[in-house]
Design a protein around this motif. Sequence first.
Motif, mmCIF file in Angstrom:
data_model
loop_
_atom_site.group_PDB
_atom_site.id
_atom_site.type_symbol
_atom_site.label_atom_id
_atom_site.label_comp_id
_atom_site.label_asym_id
_atom_site.label_seq_id
_atom_site.Cartn_x
_atom_site.Cartn_y
_atom_site.Cartn_z
ATOM 1 N N GLU A 292 63.001 2.850 34.265
ATOM 2 C CA GLU A 292 63.703 2.085 33.249
ATOM 3 C C GLU A 292 62.696 1.161 32.579
ATOM 4 O O GLU A 292 61.973 0.437 33.249
ATOM 5 C CB GLU A 292 64.835 1.268 33.877
ATOM 6 C CG GLU A 292 65.835 0.867 32.821
ATOM 7 C CD GLU A 292 66.909 -0.067 33.361
ATOM 8 O OE1 GLU A 292 67.430 0.194 34.459
ATOM 9 O OE2 GLU A 292 67.178 -1.065 32.677
ATOM 10 N N LEU A 293 62.627 1.235 31.244
ATOM 11 C CA LEU A 293 61.661 0.437 30.489
ATOM 12 C C LEU A 293 62.405 -0.333 29.425
ATOM 13 O O LEU A 293 63.023 0.287 28.546
ATOM 14 C CB LEU A 293 60.683 1.367 29.775
ATOM 15 C CG LEU A 293 59.283 1.586 30.319
ATOM 16 C CD1 LEU A 293 58.505 2.498 29.378
ATOM 17 C CD2 LEU A 293 58.537 0.279 30.499
ATOM 18 N N GLU A 294 62.377 -1.668 29.501
ATOM 19 C CA GLU A 294 63.032 -2.493 28.480
ATOM 20 C C GLU A 294 64.461 -2.020 28.218
ATOM 21 O O GLU A 294 64.875 -1.857 27.077
ATOM 22 C CB GLU A 294 62.227 -2.461 27.170
ATOM 23 C CG GLU A 294 60.798 -2.957 27.302
ATOM 24 C CD GLU A 294 60.695 -4.489 27.336
ATOM 25 O OE1 GLU A 294 61.548 -5.154 26.720
ATOM 26 O OE2 GLU A 294 59.779 -4.991 28.000
ATOM 27 N N GLY A 295 65.181 -1.724 29.277
ATOM 28 C CA GLY A 295 66.582 -1.344 29.131
ATOM 29 C C GLY A 295 66.817 0.112 28.738
ATOM 30 O O GLY A 295 67.956 0.529 28.530
ATOM 31 N N ARG A 296 65.748 0.885 28.603
ATOM 32 C CA ARG A 296 65.927 2.307 28.279
ATOM 33 C C ARG A 296 65.463 3.173 29.431
ATOM 34 O O ARG A 296 64.472 2.857 30.068
ATOM 35 C CB ARG A 296 65.094 2.691 27.050
ATOM 36 C CG ARG A 296 65.683 2.180 25.791
ATOM 37 C CD ARG A 296 64.802 2.599 24.650
ATOM 38 N NE ARG A 296 65.340 2.061 23.425
ATOM 39 C CZ ARG A 296 65.716 2.815 22.401
ATOM 40 N NH1 ARG A 296 65.580 4.121 22.455
ATOM 41 N NH2 ARG A 296 66.187 2.257 21.321
ATOM 42 N N MET A 297 66.145 4.280 29.606
ATOM 43 C CA MET A 297 65.788 5.181 30.694
ATOM 44 C C MET A 297 64.796 6.227 30.192
ATOM 45 O O MET A 297 65.030 6.854 29.159
ATOM 46 C CB MET A 297 67.063 5.900 31.122
ATOM 47 C CG MET A 297 67.543 5.762 32.538
ATOM 48 S SD MET A 297 66.636 4.761 33.651
ATOM 49 C CE MET A 297 66.374 5.954 34.927
ATOM 50 N N VAL A 298 63.700 6.391 30.901
ATOM 51 C CA VAL A 298 62.801 7.514 30.620
ATOM 52 C C VAL A 298 62.978 8.450 31.800
ATOM 53 O O VAL A 298 62.762 8.065 32.950
ATOM 54 C CB VAL A 298 61.322 7.057 30.523
ATOM 55 C CG1 VAL A 298 60.421 8.243 30.239
ATOM 56 C CG2 VAL A 298 61.152 5.976 29.469
ATOM 57 N N ARG A 299 63.413 9.684 31.506
ATOM 58 C CA ARG A 299 63.700 10.636 32.586
ATOM 59 C C ARG A 299 62.434 11.366 33.020
ATOM 60 O O ARG A 299 61.530 11.594 32.206
ATOM 61 C CB ARG A 299 64.718 11.686 32.106
ATOM 62 C CG ARG A 299 66.048 11.090 31.734
ATOM 63 C CD ARG A 299 66.937 10.971 32.959
ATOM 64 N NE ARG A 299 68.152 10.214 32.623
ATOM 65 C CZ ARG A 299 68.739 9.363 33.443
ATOM 66 N NH1 ARG A 299 68.235 9.136 34.639
ATOM 67 N NH2 ARG A 299 69.825 8.734 33.076
ATOM 68 N N ARG A 300 62.404 11.748 34.269
ATOM 69 C CA ARG A 300 61.296 12.531 34.815
ATOM 70 C C ARG A 300 61.030 13.746 33.907
ATOM 71 O O ARG A 300 61.972 14.431 33.495
ATOM 72 C CB ARG A 300 61.704 13.003 36.212
ATOM 73 C CG ARG A 300 60.677 13.812 36.895
ATOM 74 C CD ARG A 300 60.988 13.918 38.377
ATOM 75 N NE ARG A 300 60.003 14.782 38.974
ATOM 76 C CZ ARG A 300 60.287 15.949 39.552
ATOM 77 N NH1 ARG A 300 61.519 16.352 39.661
ATOM 78 N NH2 ARG A 300 59.328 16.684 40.048
ATOM 79 N N GLY A 301 59.755 13.959 33.571
ATOM 80 C CA GLY A 301 59.396 15.119 32.741
ATOM 81 C C GLY A 301 59.396 14.823 31.248
ATOM 82 O O GLY A 301 58.924 15.639 30.463
#
Length: 265
Positions: A164-173
């Motif tokens: 989770e970065l600054e309230g946003r999700m970065v998904r694996r891959g």
Amino acid sequence: VPAFAAPLPISVITDLLGIPDADSREFGEHGAVVGSVLDGIQSVRHAARFQAANARLHTLFESLFELRRREPADDLITRLVAAEAEDVVKPGELEHMVFLLLIAGFETTVNVIGNCVLALMNNPGQWEALRADPEHMAPKAVEEALRYDPPVQGTSRIALEDVELEGRMVRRGQWVFTMIGGAGHDPDVYERPDEFDIGRDASAEHLAFSGGVHYCVGQPLARMELNIAMQLLAERMPKLRVAGPVRRRKTSTIRGLRQLPVSAA
Ligand code: HEM
């Protein structure tokens, strides 16, 4: 740019690698074509030029590796072929390593010299500050140019796990594009981010050399070249000024100048 900024890093890296003087021009020319691909392939013609330069560099390096296996010298290629013989460098890695070392400085250091000189020319008070104390201020001017107008504007990563970065999700891959140029102007990190100020407290390190495992392996060399270049320019050409139209390169990931005509008189 072609008279000063470009030849400096090219002659340093060809010398360190141990490319014979007679061949350095050819390595330089093909290396520049291969290096231009760092900004992406622009056309079918560009792809064809890249392919031809790549093939020629491959042949040139192969014969140089052979030469250094037979006749070792005091250079990096000799050390790398010895490491390959000891299986420290794996078969197939050697050529990629020397390719990257040759071209990595082509599209980077050259552009910092141009961008730094231009920023100093656009801010005469800053040029004055450098001129007054070149030895002490050159490294500060270089760091400020790397923050203010870095030659590599961005890079990318693939997330190894969900974050989770600054309230946003970065998904694996997922791919993440990191905007290095923008990070250098972050108002939460730098006061007056859009001002070029070589007296700035450089405690917040910029990201011009990226970060993590891929942190630029050439940064000590690049910093050394840049510090020497800026110190000598200020010492030897104190009256430096822009003397013609400045042209930027039409690139986006790589940022630099094609032309910066100057007068030293
Ligand atoms: C001011 C000059 C330079 C700048 C701004 C610069 C910038 C960068 C950046 C941003 C990366 C990381 C890319 C990423 O994270 O995806 C990188 C990696 C690298 N740089 Fe530089 N570079 C410079 C000069 C050089 C020089 C002179 C050399 C070689 C002698 C060099 C060799 C490399 C290599 C081999 C890598 C790959 C490192 C790895 O992936 O482990 N760089 N550089």
